[in-house]
Design an enzyme around this catalytic site. Structure first.
Site, mmCIF file in Angstrom:
data_model
loop_
_atom_site.group_PDB
_atom_site.id
_atom_site.type_symbol
_atom_site.label_atom_id
_atom_site.label_comp_id
_atom_site.label_asym_id
_atom_site.label_seq_id
_atom_site.Cartn_x
_atom_site.Cartn_y
_atom_site.Cartn_z
ATOM 1 N N LYS A 166 0.857 -1.191 0.000
ATOM 2 C CA LYS A 166 0.000 0.000 0.000
ATOM 3 C C LYS A 166 0.887 1.232 0.000
ATOM 4 O O LYS A 166 1.735 1.396 0.883
ATOM 5 C CB LYS A 166 -0.909 -0.016 1.229
ATOM 6 C CG LYS A 166 -1.764 1.223 1.335
ATOM 7 C CD LYS A 166 -2.782 1.117 2.437
ATOM 8 C CE LYS A 166 -3.546 2.423 2.577
ATOM 9 N NZ LYS A 166 -4.526 2.359 3.665
ATOM 10 N N LYS B 203 -2.321 -1.530 -3.754
ATOM 11 C CA LYS B 203 -3.169 -0.344 -3.670
ATOM 12 C C LYS B 203 -2.313 0.910 -3.715
ATOM 13 O O LYS B 203 -1.294 0.947 -3.012
ATOM 14 C CB LYS B 203 -3.936 -0.421 -2.356
ATOM 15 C CG LYS B 203 -4.790 0.761 -2.028
ATOM 16 C CD LYS B 203 -5.439 0.527 -0.704
ATOM 17 C CE LYS B 203 -6.152 1.798 -0.322
ATOM 18 N NZ LYS B 203 -6.374 1.889 1.086
HETATM 19 C C1 PBG Z 1 -7.268 3.614 5.632
HETATM 20 C C2 PBG Z 1 -7.624 3.337 4.228
HETATM 21 C C3 PBG Z 1 -7.464 4.217 3.180
HETATM 22 C C4 PBG Z 1 -8.041 3.621 2.074
HETATM 23 C C5 PBG Z 1 -8.517 2.374 2.463
HETATM 24 N N1 PBG Z 1 -8.239 2.199 3.816
HETATM 25 C C6 PBG Z 1 -6.919 5.602 3.132
HETATM 26 C C7 PBG Z 1 -5.614 5.903 3.670
HETATM 27 O O1 PBG Z 1 -4.748 5.035 3.813
HETATM 28 O O2 PBG Z 1 -5.435 7.070 4.002
HETATM 29 C C8 PBG Z 1 -8.141 4.278 0.730
HETATM 30 C C9 PBG Z 1 -9.209 3.798 -0.157
HETATM 31 C C10 PBG Z 1 -9.561 4.725 -1.267
HETATM 32 O O3 PBG Z 1 -8.918 5.765 -1.500
HETATM 33 O O4 PBG Z 1 -10.524 4.391 -1.954
HETATM 34 N N2 PBG Z 1 -6.433 2.783 6.264
#
Ligand code: PBG
Length: 337
Positions: A204, A259
């Site tokens: 991520k 992601k």
């Molecule tokens: C939080 C989380 C995020 C997303 C999914 N879980 C945002 C972040 O890490 O700030 C992002 C999902 C999206 O942008 O659709 N842990």
């Protein structure tokens, strides 16, 4: 359909021959997108019989639990295998350590119980991270500007166990703390929750594409312009993604995730080639908003944009895709037969 008349033997190999007709294109197609590939992320709020639009994600709303149950019923009827829950938590229950995350009666746990009662055969995924519950907007516990890894993992364990006890099928840690997958697996097993799957957000990235999601959850304001670069990955790296995946698999992840999605298709391919394990991809909020903005401006065709953007994930090697277009895509795929 005829090919042009040409003089002489050149070119002998004509790539266009197989593309001449729809039936031939179907025969040589290498990848397929079906409803079985889709996970639908949904935003939830407290209250009753209400939805709220998310301004930076046109067409996306936040649902109260009763409305969520109804919407999930439609998704299930379309054949969508699984939905993922993201709560917008009231500021009054947020604190530095994200206590509300582990509350067995928090919004997510109540939603899980309602969904499982109404649609037992629809998969329910719960995100594991503290950001909906911390007053800092961080995924872990932040003190003096530092995210405390091991104390955060303790809180994430409590959150996972509460969600699993509420009946979710999948816990999906998105927090990027070190060591959390193994610790969460052990805690679930110790509680007799061996059947609960762990989908790790393994690779991520610290991405600008999460902006609209943070609007949807109200966590962007808490972050106050801060970033998550001390725990989410540097967009410049890809070898590091393979190490993250290797560690999470070693710790017992059932599925790994990459992601964001579209700008990171190369990572999906590397992960799939190297490990050959179930690999999910997340077409995140900013990707949705970017495409939707072009669609709403009349620059992109809606149906073709949705299907092409999702097919590309399959070509890259993803087994399933979290996408805010899941319901649109399922309808289009059903109409196409
Ligand atoms: C939080 C989380 C995020 C997303 C999914 N879980 C945002 C972040 O890490 O700030 C992002 C999902 C999206 O942008 O659709 N842990």
């Amino acid at each position: 359909m005829t090919t042009e008349t040409v003089f002489g033997p050149f070119p002998r190999t004509r790539m266009r021959r197989n593309r001449q007709t729809d039936w031939s294109r179907r025969l040589v197609r290498e990848n397929t997108l079906t409803v079985d590939d889709l996970i639908w992320p949904v935003f939830i709020i407290d209250g009753e019989d209400r939805t709220e639009p998310v301004p930076s994600m046109p067409g996306v709303v936040r649902y109260t639990i009763d409305r969520l149950v109804a919407a999930a019923g439609e998704a299930r009827a379309l054949g969508i295998p699984c939905i993922a829950l993201f709560p917008k938590t009231d500021a009054s229950v947020k604190d530095t350590v994200g206590t509300e995350a582990a509350n067995p009666d928090n919004l997510v746990c109540r939603a899980v119980r309602a969904l499982k009662a109404a649609h037992p055969d629809l998969g329910v995924l719960c995100d594991v991270a503290l950001d909906p519950y911390t007053d800092t907007g961080h995924d872990g516990i932040c003190r003096d500007g530092i995210i405390i890894n091991d104390e955060s993992v303790e809180a994430l364990i409590r959150q996972s166990v509460s969600q699993a006890k509420a009946g979710c099928d999948i816990v999906a840690p998105s927090d990027m703390m070190d060591g959390r997958i193994g610790q969460i697996r052990d805690a679930l097993d110790a509680e007799g929750l061996q059947h609960v799957q762990v989908v790790s957000y393994a690779a991520k990235y610290a991405s600008c594409f999460y902006g609209p999601f943070r609007d949807a959850l109200g966590t962007g304001a808490s972050l106050k312009g801060g970033d998550k670069k001390t725990y989410q990955m540097d967009p410049a790296n890809s070898d590091e993604a393979l190490r993250e995946v290797a560690i999470d698999l070693e710790e017992g992840a059932d599925v790994v995730m990459v992601k964001p999605g579209m700008p990171y298709l190369d990572i999906i391919r590397r992960v799939k080639d190297q490990f050959g394990v179930p690999t999910f991809a997340y077409q995140v909020s900013g990707e949705y908003s970017m495409l939707k903005a072009s669609i709403n401006n009349g620059w992109f065709d809606h149906d073709r944009t949705v299907l092409e953007s999702l097919m590309c994930f399959k070509r890259a090697g993803a087994d399933a895709i979290l996408t805010y277009f899941a319901v649109d895509a399922a309808r289009l795929l059903a109409a196409r037969g």
